[in-house]
Scaffold this motif. Structure first.
Motif, PDB file in Angstrom:
ATOM      1  N   SER A   1      12.419 -78.890  66.219  1.00 46.68           N
ATOM      2  CA  SER A   1      11.552 -77.738  66.965  1.00 46.68           C
ATOM      3  C   SER A   1      12.461 -76.738  67.452  1.00 46.68           C
ATOM      4  N   GLY A   2      12.146 -75.635  67.474  1.00 46.75           N
ATOM      5  CA  GLY A   2      12.977 -74.567  67.823  1.00 46.75           C
ATOM      6  C   GLY A   2      13.358 -74.593  69.441  1.00 46.75           C
ATOM      7  N   THR A   3      12.625 -75.371  70.133  1.00 51.06           N
ATOM      8  CA  THR A   3      12.955 -75.440  71.669  1.00 51.06           C
ATOM      9  C   THR A   3      14.234 -76.290  71.884  1.00 51.06           C
ATOM     10  N   ALA A   4      14.402 -76.957  70.891  1.00 47.18           N
ATOM     11  CA  ALA A   4      15.598 -78.126  70.920  1.00 47.18           C
ATOM     12  C   ALA A   4      17.027 -77.373  70.967  1.00 47.18           C
ATOM     13  N   CYS A   5      17.135 -76.195  70.475  1.00 47.78           N
ATOM     14  CA  CYS A   5      18.241 -75.338  70.514  1.00 47.78           C
ATOM     15  C   CYS A   5      18.834 -74.874  71.693  1.00 47.78           C
TER      16      CYS A   5
ATOM     17  N   LEU B   1      24.894 -82.662  63.817  1.00 46.01           N
ATOM     18  CA  LEU B   1      26.045 -83.765  63.263  1.00 46.01           C
ATOM     19  C   LEU B   1      24.837 -84.911  62.823  1.00 46.01           C
ATOM     20  N   ILE B   2      25.231 -85.351  61.632  1.00 46.58           N
ATOM     21  CA  ILE B   2      24.709 -86.589  61.210  1.00 46.58           C
ATOM     22  C   ILE B   2      25.552 -87.409  60.359  1.00 46.58           C
ATOM     23  N   SER B   3      25.258 -88.688  60.272  1.00 46.01           N
ATOM     24  CA  SER B   3      25.976 -89.524  59.122  1.00 46.01           C
ATOM     25  C   SER B   3      25.152 -90.764  58.738  1.00 46.01           C
TER      26      SER B   3
ATOM     27  N   LEU C   1      25.969 -81.433  74.294  1.00 45.02           N
ATOM     28  CA  LEU C   1      25.552 -82.713  73.305  1.00 45.02           C
ATOM     29  C   LEU C   1      24.406 -83.127  73.692  1.00 45.02           C
ATOM     30  N   ARG C   2      23.263 -82.943  72.721  1.00 44.48           N
ATOM     31  CA  ARG C   2      22.046 -83.621  72.943  1.00 44.48           C
ATOM     32  C   ARG C   2      21.773 -84.465  71.729  1.00 44.48           C
ATOM     33  N   ARG C   3      21.006 -85.823  72.023  1.00 48.65           N
ATOM     34  CA  ARG C   3      20.929 -86.594  70.961  1.00 48.65           C
ATOM     35  C   ARG C   3      19.229 -86.619  70.798  1.00 48.65           C
TER      36      ARG C   3
ATOM     37  N   VAL D   1      19.478 -87.127  65.510  1.00 48.45           N
ATOM     38  CA  VAL D   1      20.686 -86.048  65.072  1.00 48.45           C
ATOM     39  C   VAL D   1      21.274 -85.640  66.542  1.00 48.45           C
ATOM     40  N   LEU D   2      22.647 -85.564  66.466  1.00 49.93           N
ATOM     41  CA  LEU D   2      23.447 -84.949  67.415  1.00 49.93           C
ATOM     42  C   LEU D   2      23.532 -83.709  67.360  1.00 49.93           C
ATOM     43  N   ARG D   3      23.028 -82.818  68.417  1.00 46.15           N
ATOM     44  CA  ARG D   3      22.913 -81.452  68.315  1.00 46.15           C
ATOM     45  C   ARG D   3      23.921 -80.703  69.170  1.00 46.15           C
ATOM     46  N   PHE D   4      25.086 -80.210  68.925  1.00 49.81           N
ATOM     47  CA  PHE D   4      26.109 -79.383  69.658  1.00 49.81           C
ATOM     48  C   PHE D   4      25.678 -78.014  70.082  1.00 49.81           C
TER      49      PHE D   4
END
Length: 265
Positions: free
Chosen positions: A261-265, A24-26, A251-253, A243-246
């Motif tokens: 990084s693939g480790t952030a998923c 999620l970005i804006s 949810l991670r900021r 980036v907010l990743r759901f």
């Protein structure tokens, strides 16, 4: 519902079960005079390990019509979106700067238009997504302006003008906005009562929005949370972008390097 709460027909988006991460970005406010921001956005959009990217408004500093996408800086942006749309699903919600993005542009890059607000359902959780400007009710002058420019008849009249004229008008509006910011006028946040009314109507207790350029996480009422997206500006003396990743775990900021990084998923 708060007497100040704007009417909101809440749309719904059900994420496919196979997805494992949504970015999620804006508020990137892409413009030709912000090349570092553009490069960071291009790198993220093309190389994120997320399954999908949702853009919650103000991707562009200005958008004067889809016919602008065939030349200049807008063409560069359109090419990035087309490439990204071939790699992963994209979803776009209009903001206060790019509400003129039309169906032709979105069709070119295979993006889904998100109504404002939209209830995102994924992995057993529900999040209410909005750009945020419709909830800044104390900015009365802006709300009047917003009502006018979101009128389809007004937009059709503007789009009937030559592209060069539209660019000139938009540039003038941008300079006027920057001059107003420089005066240090009062900052307007979303109306919390209206936000809670939207959340109650949606059946969610968590809102994600942009617009205010005040990234963070807070409780807006007992049991109701909001996550504010970061604006992006890599061309300023104090660069910022998140980036907010759901994911199924929450949810991670993330900073931009961590987000790739693939480790952030």
């Amino acid at each position: 519902m708060s007497s100040k709460s704007p009417d909101a027909a809440i749309a719904r988006f059900e994420a496919p079960a196979a997805w494992r991460a949504i970015d999620l970005i804006s508020d990137l406010h892409l413009a030709a005079d912000h090349p570092r921001t553009f490069d960071a956005w291009r790198r993220h959009l093309l190389h994120t390990p997320a399954d999908a990217v949702f853009i919650l408004g103000d991707l562009f500093e200005l958008w004067v019509g889809d016919d602008s996408r065939v030349e200049g800086f807008e063409r560069e942006c359109a090419q990035v979106l087309i490439q990204a749309g071939q790699r992963r699903p994209l979803a776009f919600m209009p903001g206060n700067r790019d509400f003129m993005v039309g169906d032709e542009m979105l069709a070119d890059c295979g993006a889904t238009r998100l109504h404002d607000p939209t209830l995102l359902s994924a992995w057993g959780s529900q999040w209410l997504l909005t750009h945020g400007d419709a909830l800044c009710l104390d900015d009365i002058d802006y709300q009047r302006f917003r009502t006018k420019v979101r009128d389809p008849a007004w937009q059709q009249a503007v789009l009937a003008r030559p592209l060069a004229e539209r660019r000139s008008i938009a540039s003038g509006m941008r300079h006027a906005s920057e001059a107003m910011k420089a005066t240090g006028g009062p900052w307007v946040d979303i109306d919390q009562d209206a936000a809670v009314a939207w959340l109650r109507a949606s059946g969610s207790n968590v809102m994600i929005h942009g617009h205010t350029h005040q990234p963070g996480d807070s409780e807006i009422a007992p049991g109701f949370l909001r996550h504010v997206l970061s604006d992006w500006d890599l061309d300023s003396p104090q660069p910022r972008a998140e980036v907010l990743r759901f994911t199924p775990t929450g949810l991670r900021r993330l900073g931009l390097q961590e987000a790739l990084s693939g480790t952030a998923c």
